[in-house]
Write a protein that holds these residues in place. Structure first.
Motif, PDB file in Angstrom:
ATOM      1  N   UNK A 308       0.827  -1.208   0.000  1.00 28.45           N
ATOM      2  CA  UNK A 308       0.000   0.000   0.000  1.00 28.45           C
ATOM      3  C   UNK A 308       0.860   1.257   0.000  1.00 28.45           C
ATOM      4  N   UNK A 309       1.877   1.301   0.862  1.00 26.02           N
ATOM      5  CA  UNK A 309       2.722   2.495   0.950  1.00 26.02           C
ATOM      6  C   UNK A 309       3.476   2.766  -0.334  1.00 26.02           C
ATOM      7  N   UNK A 310       3.872   1.711  -1.039  1.00 25.45           N
ATOM      8  CA  UNK A 310       4.594   1.878  -2.307  1.00 25.45           C
ATOM      9  C   UNK A 310       3.644   2.052  -3.497  1.00 25.45           C
ATOM     10  N   UNK A 311       2.335   2.112  -3.229  1.00 31.33           N
ATOM     11  CA  UNK A 311       1.315   2.247  -4.286  1.00 31.33           C
ATOM     12  C   UNK A 311       1.404   1.102  -5.290  1.00 31.33           C
ATOM     13  N   UNK A 312       1.853  -0.051  -4.815  1.00 36.71           N
ATOM     14  CA  UNK A 312       1.960  -1.220  -5.694  1.00 36.71           C
ATOM     15  C   UNK A 312       0.653  -1.997  -5.735  1.00 36.71           C
ATOM     16  N   UNK A 313      -0.223  -1.764  -4.772  1.00 34.05           N
ATOM     17  CA  UNK A 313      -1.486  -2.496  -4.718  1.00 34.05           C
ATOM     18  C   UNK A 313      -2.592  -1.585  -4.206  1.00 34.05           C
ATOM     19  N   UNK A 314      -3.821  -1.935  -4.590  1.00 38.61           N
ATOM     20  CA  UNK A 314      -5.008  -1.303  -4.032  1.00 38.61           C
ATOM     21  C   UNK A 314      -5.546  -2.238  -2.958  1.00 38.61           C
ATOM     22  N   UNK A 315      -5.757  -1.714  -1.758  1.00 43.34           N
ATOM     23  CA  UNK A 315      -6.211  -2.529  -0.631  1.00 43.34           C
ATOM     24  C   UNK A 315      -7.727  -2.409  -0.516  1.00 43.34           C
ATOM     25  N   UNK A 316      -8.395  -3.555  -0.502  1.00 42.51           N
ATOM     26  CA  UNK A 316      -9.856  -3.612  -0.501  1.00 42.51           C
ATOM     27  C   UNK A 316     -10.325  -4.473   0.671  1.00 42.51           C
ATOM     28  N   UNK A 317     -11.439  -4.101   1.281  1.00 44.34           N
ATOM     29  CA  UNK A 317     -12.012  -4.907   2.364  1.00 44.34           C
ATOM     30  C   UNK A 317     -12.368  -4.059   3.556  1.00 44.34           C
ATOM     31  N   UNK A 318     -12.060  -4.566   4.743  1.00 40.24           N
ATOM     32  CA  UNK A 318     -12.328  -3.842   5.986  1.00 40.24           C
ATOM     33  C   UNK A 318     -11.044  -3.752   6.808  1.00 40.24           C
ATOM     34  N   UNK A 319     -11.057  -2.894   7.831  1.00 41.85           N
ATOM     35  CA  UNK A 319      -9.857  -2.622   8.626  1.00 41.85           C
ATOM     36  C   UNK A 319      -9.254  -3.912   9.186  1.00 41.85           C
ATOM     37  N   UNK A 320      -7.924  -3.986   9.160  1.00 39.94           N
ATOM     38  CA  UNK A 320      -7.217  -5.175   9.649  1.00 39.94           C
ATOM     39  C   UNK A 320      -7.145  -5.190  11.175  1.00 39.94           C
ATOM     40  N   UNK A 321      -6.560  -6.246  11.730  1.00 36.57           N
ATOM     41  CA  UNK A 321      -6.579  -6.501  13.172  1.00 36.57           C
ATOM     42  C   UNK A 321      -5.819  -5.452  13.984  1.00 36.57           C
ATOM     43  N   UNK A 322      -4.643  -5.065  13.530  1.00 41.59           N
ATOM     44  CA  UNK A 322      -3.883  -4.028  14.224  1.00 41.59           C
ATOM     45  C   UNK A 322      -2.844  -4.527  15.203  1.00 41.59           C
ATOM     46  N   UNK A 323      -2.091  -5.555  14.802  1.00 41.14           N
ATOM     47  CA  UNK A 323      -1.001  -6.045  15.656  1.00 41.14           C
ATOM     48  C   UNK A 323       0.324  -5.591  15.057  1.00 41.14           C
ATOM     49  N   UNK A 324       0.959  -4.635  15.725  1.00 34.47           N
ATOM     50  CA  UNK A 324       2.178  -4.049  15.181  1.00 34.47           C
ATOM     51  C   UNK A 324       3.429  -4.404  15.951  1.00 34.47           C
ATOM     52  N   UNK A 325       3.445  -5.577  16.595  1.00 36.11           N
ATOM     53  CA  UNK A 325       4.619  -5.983  17.367  1.00 36.11           C
ATOM     54  C   UNK A 325       5.178  -7.290  16.842  1.00 36.11           C
ATOM     55  N   UNK A 326       6.434  -7.537  17.183  1.00 36.29           N
ATOM     56  CA  UNK A 326       7.145  -8.739  16.741  1.00 36.29           C
ATOM     57  C   UNK A 326       7.626  -9.493  17.969  1.00 36.29           C
ATOM     58  N   UNK A 327       7.430 -10.817  17.953  1.00 36.09           N
ATOM     59  CA  UNK A 327       7.857 -11.662  19.073  1.00 36.09           C
ATOM     60  C   UNK A 327       9.052 -12.530  18.678  1.00 36.09           C
ATOM     61  N   UNK A 328       9.947 -12.723  19.628  1.00 38.04           N
ATOM     62  CA  UNK A 328      11.057 -13.652  19.463  1.00 38.04           C
ATOM     63  C   UNK A 328      10.816 -14.849  20.374  1.00 38.04           C
ATOM     64  N   UNK A 329      10.965 -16.050  19.834  1.00 40.93           N
ATOM     65  CA  UNK A 329      10.828 -17.264  20.631  1.00 40.93           C
ATOM     66  C   UNK A 329      12.221 -17.682  21.089  1.00 40.93           C
ATOM     67  N   UNK A 330      12.407 -17.696  22.411  1.00 40.42           N
ATOM     68  CA  UNK A 330      13.729 -17.915  22.992  1.00 40.42           C
ATOM     69  C   UNK A 330      13.714 -19.196  23.818  1.00 40.42           C
ATOM     70  N   UNK A 331      14.428 -20.232  23.392  1.00 37.60           N
ATOM     71  CA  UNK A 331      14.497 -21.460  24.198  1.00 37.60           C
ATOM     72  C   UNK A 331      15.134 -21.184  25.558  1.00 37.60           C
ATOM     73  N   UNK A 332      14.602 -21.831  26.590  1.00 39.37           N
ATOM     74  CA  UNK A 332      15.148 -21.706  27.936  1.00 39.37           C
ATOM     75  C   UNK A 332      15.383 -23.106  28.503  1.00 39.37           C
ATOM     76  N   UNK A 333      15.707 -23.175  29.775  1.00 36.40           N
ATOM     77  CA  UNK A 333      15.990 -24.471  30.397  1.00 36.40           C
ATOM     78  C   UNK A 333      14.773 -25.392  30.358  1.00 36.40           C
TER      79      UNK A 333
END
Length: 454
Positions: A308-333
């Motif tokens: 969308x920001x690069x104007x490469x596509x037209x976005x159609x539908x309804x508003x998305x969920x809104x999750x703007x975070x990234x998780x790292x999975x870190x093995x532990x003991x």
């Protein structure tokens, strides 16, 4: 081991073992009024009191795991602790096959909310919808449970039944839905040709997403007689809850020649990263429409935001969920792992969609499905000039031209039928058709306009 990050409401990947220099931290904290030593003493005191005085005997391991999970889940809805068995299950899921109901869920105000049902799963077949709340499993309330504990209640042997109590917006009363657990085999991308448009349905972002995307587009293009015969491409990201960040970047890169795809910013400036597109466009400049809805989350929003920001596509539908975070999975003991939110992500224009979602360029709600009784009703029969007895022939068209006109009419009738089955998809196809008829395409921009700052 490699370090991976996930951009999803659920998902599993291998991470790196994080080593922490505890002694310097404790030494630094020792000078503070409430030092880490004192807080750990408090934890130890509470733990001893529970072990010695609780009305029933407690399992030390479960008690400690609950404390760890409480510590993580207090940070945000997406950070959590996974014991060894849950961690193994999550690793299997990213490979695309696991047992369950096929529902992506999250926590909202202490309640279990459906992000999206997965295509071709028991949840999808039973009519579970994005935005539904699950309050009970087999009559047992989920209130007060952690997300992982609630998910555990829904798991069980393949072939066994489970009854969910659903609260849905627009319904005055909760209702029960009974599902049969099954082996969930996720095909990351399914492609088909519709009205000379390539429809690429992306259901998840796992290890197979980008390879599936390449193969699906190749097959659809061959069916059309070559990619030059295609009017355009539709990326259907509706009810896609996300997945691997690396796959979201690869899918975005597939349709961008250059420019930023996404940036991530952690707690420390040196942890920030930018990911840029490389030359090459799988669609060869053909117009693209992206379909989204409230079940499109995280990795889906990264792809949508980049195109969308690069104007490469037209976005159609309804508003998305809104999750703007990234998780790292870190093995532990003890072979477990923690899922920890380590960064926020930003679209190429610098906007964060956290708790806001992505607004479509064209808002197109999906009408509710018509009841079966309505579908079965006969439509009034109509007559035309051609049905009249002794009608004059059309002397301006050859037989071949008449056949072509009939074919075009049949295609138009199929398009009308699709509008009843999937209005949003039909709308997207109409946009692609309109651009093709006008001889227009979408011209990407190298540097998206920066997002306005408050």
């Amino acid at each position: 081991m490699k370090k991976f990050v996930i951009a999803a409401l659920g998902g599993t990947i291998a991470g790196t073992l994080l080593s922490v220099q505890v002694a310097p931290l404790l030494a630094e904290e020792a000078s503070k009024p409430a030092s880490v030593y004192q807080e750990l003493d408090l934890f130890g005191d509470v733990f001893r009191r529970i072990r010695g005085d609780y009305v029933e005997q407690v399992d030390d391991k479960k008690l400690i795991e609950a404390a760890i999970n409480g510590m993580l889940s207090s940070l945000d809805p997406h950070s959590s602790y996974m014991p060894a068995d849950e961690y193994d299950d999550m690793k299997v899921q990213t490979r695309g096959s696991f047992g369950g109901l096929g529902i992506e869920v999250t926590m909202e105000n202490g309640a279990v909310k459906v992000v999206s049902p997965m295509d071709g799963t028991p949840a999808s077949a039973a009519g579970i919808l994005s935005g539904d709340f699950i309050t009970h499993v087999n009559g047992e309330s989920l209130m007060g449970l952690t997300l992982d504990d609630a998910v555990d209640k829904m798991r069980g042997p393949v072939g066994s039944e489970v009854t969910l109590k659903i609260v849905r917006e627009g319904k005055t009363e909760p209702f029960d839905v009974t599902l049969t657990r099954d082996t969930i085999k996720l095909t990351a991308v399914k492609g088909r040709l519709e009205a000379n448009t390539a429809i690429l349905r992306i259901t998840t972002f796992n290890d197979q997403t980008f390879p599936n995307l390449q193969e699906s587009l190749k097959k659809v293009a061959e069916e059309a007689g070559g990619i030059d015969k295609l009017n355009g491409v539709i990326l259907d990201l509706r009810n896609n809850p996300g997945g691997l960040l690396t796959q979201a970047i690869a899918v975005s890169d597939a349709f961008l020649d250059k420019g930023e795809i996404v940036s991530t910013r952690g707690r420390k400036p040196e942890e920030s990263e930018r990911f840029n597109a490389t030359p090459g466009d799988l669609a060869q400049g053909k117009p693209i429409v992206v379909l989204i809805n409230g079940g499109s989350a995280s990795a889906s929003e990264i792809v949508t935001g980049a195109l969308q920001d690069h104007h490469r596509a037209i976005v159609v539908g309804t508003k998305s969920f809104g999750k703007g975070s990234v998780q790292t999975v870190i093995p532990v003991q003890n072979d477990g792992a923690m899922r920890l939110t380590t960064s926020r992500y930003y679209t190429p224009s610098g906007r964060s969609i956290q708790a806001l979602g992505i607004a479509p360029d064209i808002v197109v709600p999906q009408p509710p499905a018509a009841p079966e009784t309505d579908k079965a009703e006969d439509t009034p029969e109509t007559r035309s000039e051609a049905d009249l007895r002794g009608v004059l022939s059309n002397d301006s068209m050859t037989e071949d031209e008449k056949k072509q006109a009939e074919d075009e009419r049949a295609k138009a009738e199929e398009a009308a039928k699709l509008r009843l089955e999937d209005f949003q998809l039909a709308y997207g196809i109409d946009i692609i058709k309109g651009l093709a008829v006008a001889g227009q395409t979408l011209v990407p921009v190298d540097e998206p306009k920066a997002a306005a700052k408050p």
